[in-house]
Design a protein around this motif. Structure first.
Motif, PDB file in Angstrom:
ATOM      1  N   THR A  69       0.797  -1.232   0.000  1.00 31.57           N
ATOM      2  CA  THR A  69       0.000   0.000   0.000  1.00 31.57           C
ATOM      3  C   THR A  69       0.831   1.283   0.000  1.00 31.57           C
ATOM      4  O   THR A  69       0.283   2.350  -0.243  1.00 31.57           O
ATOM      5  CB  THR A  69      -0.953   0.046   1.215  1.00 31.57           C
ATOM      6  OG1 THR A  69      -0.176  -0.199   2.369  1.00 31.57           O
ATOM      7  CG2 THR A  69      -2.063  -0.960   1.095  1.00 31.57           C
ATOM      8  N   THR A  70       2.111   1.195   0.293  1.00 32.21           N
ATOM      9  CA  THR A  70       2.922   2.424   0.232  1.00 32.21           C
ATOM     10  C   THR A  70       4.248   2.165  -0.480  1.00 32.21           C
ATOM     11  O   THR A  70       4.785   1.052  -0.457  1.00 32.21           O
ATOM     12  CB  THR A  70       3.253   3.007   1.637  1.00 32.21           C
ATOM     13  OG1 THR A  70       4.225   2.170   2.271  1.00 32.21           O
ATOM     14  CG2 THR A  70       2.032   3.156   2.514  1.00 32.21           C
ATOM     15  N   GLY A  71       4.746   3.256  -1.055  1.00 33.25           N
ATOM     16  CA  GLY A  71       6.040   3.188  -1.721  1.00 33.25           C
ATOM     17  C   GLY A  71       7.162   3.017  -0.713  1.00 33.25           C
ATOM     18  O   GLY A  71       8.172   2.363  -0.992  1.00 33.25           O
ATOM     19  N   MET A 102      15.247  -0.062  -8.362  1.00 33.18           N
ATOM     20  CA  MET A 102      14.647   1.124  -8.971  1.00 33.18           C
ATOM     21  C   MET A 102      13.414   1.523  -8.176  1.00 33.18           C
ATOM     22  O   MET A 102      12.477   0.722  -8.027  1.00 33.18           O
ATOM     23  CB  MET A 102      14.254   0.808 -10.423  1.00 33.18           C
ATOM     24  CG  MET A 102      13.606   1.973 -11.148  1.00 33.18           C
ATOM     25  SD  MET A 102      13.162   1.545 -12.863  1.00 33.18           S
ATOM     26  CE  MET A 102      14.727   1.775 -13.686  1.00 33.18           C
ATOM     27  N   ASP A 103      13.430   2.754  -7.650  1.00 28.11           N
ATOM     28  CA  ASP A 103      12.228   3.303  -7.018  1.00 28.11           C
ATOM     29  C   ASP A 103      11.376   3.874  -8.151  1.00 28.11           C
ATOM     30  O   ASP A 103      11.663   4.944  -8.675  1.00 28.11           O
ATOM     31  CB  ASP A 103      12.629   4.391  -6.005  1.00 28.11           C
ATOM     32  CG  ASP A 103      11.410   5.093  -5.391  1.00 28.11           C
ATOM     33  OD1 ASP A 103      10.286   4.877  -5.889  1.00 28.11           O
ATOM     34  OD2 ASP A 103      11.594   5.851  -4.426  1.00 28.11           O
ATOM     35  N   GLY A 104      10.338   3.126  -8.502  1.00 30.57           N
ATOM     36  CA  GLY A 104       9.485   3.535  -9.626  1.00 30.57           C
ATOM     37  C   GLY A 104       8.157   4.084  -9.141  1.00 30.57           C
ATOM     38  O   GLY A 104       7.101   3.693  -9.636  1.00 30.57           O
ATOM     39  N   THR A 136      13.260  10.612 -11.523  1.00 29.84           N
ATOM     40  CA  THR A 136      13.962  11.074 -10.323  1.00 29.84           C
ATOM     41  C   THR A 136      13.122  12.102  -9.565  1.00 29.84           C
ATOM     42  O   THR A 136      12.118  12.606 -10.085  1.00 29.84           O
ATOM     43  CB  THR A 136      15.296  11.758 -10.683  1.00 29.84           C
ATOM     44  OG1 THR A 136      14.986  13.018 -11.300  1.00 29.84           O
ATOM     45  CG2 THR A 136      16.136  10.920 -11.617  1.00 29.84           C
ATOM     46  N   GLU A 137      13.602  12.440  -8.388  1.00 32.43           N
ATOM     47  CA  GLU A 137      12.929  13.447  -7.565  1.00 32.43           C
ATOM     48  C   GLU A 137      13.029  14.839  -8.185  1.00 32.43           C
ATOM     49  O   GLU A 137      12.379  15.775  -7.730  1.00 32.43           O
ATOM     50  CB  GLU A 137      13.507  13.454  -6.149  1.00 32.43           C
ATOM     51  CG  GLU A 137      13.109  12.262  -5.294  1.00 32.43           C
ATOM     52  CD  GLU A 137      13.809  10.957  -5.634  1.00 32.43           C
ATOM     53  OE1 GLU A 137      14.679  10.951  -6.521  1.00 32.43           O
ATOM     54  OE2 GLU A 137      13.475   9.937  -5.015  1.00 32.43           O
ATOM     55  N   ALA A 138      13.859  15.003  -9.238  1.00 35.64           N
ATOM     56  CA  ALA A 138      13.939  16.292  -9.936  1.00 35.64           C
ATOM     57  C   ALA A 138      13.103  16.250 -11.218  1.00 35.64           C
ATOM     58  O   ALA A 138      13.190  17.160 -12.040  1.00 35.64           O
ATOM     59  CB  ALA A 138      15.393  16.612 -10.256  1.00 35.64           C
ATOM     60  N   ASP A 188      13.088  11.349   2.621  1.00 35.24           N
ATOM     61  CA  ASP A 188      11.653  11.400   2.945  1.00 35.24           C
ATOM     62  C   ASP A 188      11.074  10.110   3.508  1.00 35.24           C
ATOM     63  O   ASP A 188       9.866   9.892   3.397  1.00 35.24           O
ATOM     64  CB  ASP A 188      10.862  11.796   1.680  1.00 35.24           C
ATOM     65  CG  ASP A 188      11.099  13.248   1.310  1.00 35.24           C
ATOM     66  OD1 ASP A 188      10.776  14.116   2.127  1.00 35.24           O
ATOM     67  OD2 ASP A 188      11.656  13.501   0.235  1.00 35.24           O
ATOM     68  N   GLU A 189      11.913   9.236   4.036  1.00 37.04           N
ATOM     69  CA  GLU A 189      11.340   7.993   4.565  1.00 37.04           C
ATOM     70  C   GLU A 189      11.679   7.803   6.036  1.00 37.04           C
ATOM     71  O   GLU A 189      11.567   6.690   6.567  1.00 37.04           O
ATOM     72  CB  GLU A 189      11.748   6.795   3.675  1.00 37.04           C
ATOM     73  CG  GLU A 189      11.124   6.958   2.291  1.00 37.04           C
ATOM     74  CD  GLU A 189      11.316   5.803   1.315  1.00 37.04           C
ATOM     75  OE1 GLU A 189      12.021   4.840   1.647  1.00 37.04           O
ATOM     76  OE2 GLU A 189      10.723   5.899   0.215  1.00 37.04           O
ATOM     77  N   CYS A 190      12.078   8.864   6.671  1.00 38.42           N
ATOM     78  CA  CYS A 190      12.225   8.886   8.130  1.00 38.42           C
ATOM     79  C   CYS A 190      13.046   7.697   8.667  1.00 38.42           C
ATOM     80  O   CYS A 190      12.755   7.166   9.735  1.00 38.42           O
ATOM     81  CB  CYS A 190      10.818   8.894   8.761  1.00 38.42           C
ATOM     82  SG  CYS A 190      10.831   9.369  10.483  1.00 38.42           S
TER      83      CYS A 190
HETATM   84  C1  LIG Z   1      10.199   9.003  -5.446  1.00 38.19           C
HETATM   85  C2  LIG Z   1       9.241   8.493  -4.431  1.00 38.19           C
HETATM   86  N1  LIG Z   1       9.430   7.275  -3.913  1.00 38.19           N
HETATM   87  C3  LIG Z   1       8.561   6.741  -3.066  1.00 38.19           C
HETATM   88  C4  LIG Z   1       7.449   7.426  -2.661  1.00 38.19           C
HETATM   89  C5  LIG Z   1       6.473   6.684  -1.795  1.00 38.19           C
HETATM   90  O1  LIG Z   1       5.906   7.288  -0.802  1.00 38.19           O
HETATM   91  P1  LIG Z   1       4.688   6.739   0.107  1.00 38.19           P
HETATM   92  O2  LIG Z   1       5.313   5.873   1.125  1.00 38.19           O
HETATM   93  O3  LIG Z   1       4.163   8.002   0.614  1.00 38.19           O
HETATM   94  O4  LIG Z   1       3.718   5.963  -0.744  1.00 38.19           O
HETATM   95  C6  LIG Z   1       7.236   8.738  -3.112  1.00 38.19           C
HETATM   96  C7  LIG Z   1       6.093   9.552  -2.644  1.00 38.19           C
HETATM   97  O5  LIG Z   1       6.062  10.733  -2.649  1.00 38.19           O
HETATM   98  C8  LIG Z   1       8.150   9.280  -4.035  1.00 38.19           C
HETATM   99  O6  LIG Z   1       7.992  10.509  -4.543  1.00 38.19           O
END
Ligand SMILES: Cc1ncc(COP(=O)(O)O)c(C=O)c1O
Length: 342
Positions: free
Chosen positions: A57-59, A170-172, A143-145, A88-90
């Protein structure tokens, strides 16, 4: 007029209907339902390969379980310094892996500098057991950019991972946007260029909360289901996640949605000609740009929603999604182009 995030976009109607349609009677739980089995088959067809598929359910869960498979606690994860995993994943990847070390890599436009990566890896090993063992490279596509690794760059990464005997993840989260932009097959963008594990996102591109971890390397799946359970991510009513994912792939809906999002971003890029400086190439559905402060305030007053990018007063992020209306994009373009500096 929301350009804040594709996470704020609504659920696509076909996907929502698939949830309702799946709500008929009883169905086996914990992934042994017909929808989860069918989704695995769909993935194997799409990627033209065997693969293990875990609906999630989450990335963050997909990335973190992937890391648990790809590195021991004494290993290290090489990722971009601005990657989601790093910023961003604490600490979830560190937590899940019982302490593997994230090594943030530099690189322009959100992409790891491959020469730097190669040199960094060449210099490891001298401190023996005093240093973490490089185990996995994690890249984000897009990418994040909002940029993309080209197939050529992915092949370079494949050579690096082979040279140093690492895994490639790969984070897709925006996989569909990347695939549509590169106009290649899902196989070419993943296992054929050395990707062992893929966090396959659907939530940002129209699903309610549906992601999947897809593993192409059969050597990495030992106890994968127990690892998922232990992490608290084995979903009892998985049929409602898998039904979304099935509908997402059916009839190429996912590509259609991503194509729309990318198109909106590229129209914005092409037609906005005054007052704007683009910080990164616009290659998919995210735009990072610098605008005069007064113009940013003016846009906010008019009701446009976007994120001010941390660390810069005059930089904003605009995210275009499957649900972005072309009218909203045109209005945004007009306001920026016609703004008069006072
Ligand atoms: C690049 C990237 N990876 C992973 C995620 C997964 O996040 P989440 O755990 O909020 O589903 C996000 C969400 O913003 C993202 O931008």
């Amino acid at each position: 007029m929301n350009f804040r995030s594709d996470n704020e976009a609504p659920i696509n109607a076909t996907i929502l209907k698939a949830i309702v349609d799946a709500n008929k009677g009883f169905e086996e739980s914990y992934g042994y339902d017909q929808y989860s089995e069918a989704f695995t088959e769909q993935c194997q067809q799409l990627f033209q390969s065997w693969c293990e598929v875990l609906p999630l359910t989450t990335g963050t869960a997909a990335n973190s379980i992937a890391m648990t498979l790809a590195t021991p606690p004494y290993g290290s994860i090489l990722c971009h310094k601005h990657s989601h995993m790093n910023e961003d994943e604490c600490g979830a990847p560190e937590f899940f892996t019982a302490g593997a070390k994230l090594i943030p890599m530099p690189g322009e436009h959100g992409k790891i500098d491959l020469n730097y990566l190669d040199q960094y890896l060449a210099g490891t090993g001298v401190h023996g057991e005093h240093e973490s063992l490089p185990s996995v490279i994690s890249i984000t596509q897009c990418t994040e950019a909002g940029t993309l690794y080209t197939l050529k760059e992915l092949n370079q990464l494949k050579n690096i991972k082979k040279k140093y005997n690492l895994f490639l993840h790969m984070d897709g989260a925006r996989f569909a946007n990347a695939l549509v932009a590169l106009d290649c097959s899902a196989a070419e963008m993943t296992w054929q260029t050395g990707v062992d594990l893929l966090s396959f996102g659907a939530t940002k591109n129209g699903a309610m909360m549906a992601e999947a971890l897809i593993v192409f390397n059969p050597n990495l799946i030992n106890q994968i289901k127990r690892l998922r359970k232990r992490s608290g991510h084995l979903i009892s009513k998985m049929r409602f996640i898998s039904a979304q994912l099935q509908a997402y792939l059916d009839n190429d809906l996912w590509l259609e949605l991503a194509h729309h999002a990318n198109l909106m971003a590229s129209i914005f890029k092409q037609q906005t000609i005054n007052h704007i400086e683009f910080l990164h190439p616009v290659e998919a559905n995210e735009v990072f740009c610098r605008l005069p402060l007064k113009l940013i305030e003016h846009l906010q007053e008019l009701g446009f929603k976007f994120h001010l990018w941390p660390g810069h007063k005059d930089v904003i992020r605009l995210v275009f999604s499957h649900a972005t209306q072309s009218n909203d994009v045109n209005q945004l373009i007009n306001v920026i182009n016609n703004y008069k500096n006072k």
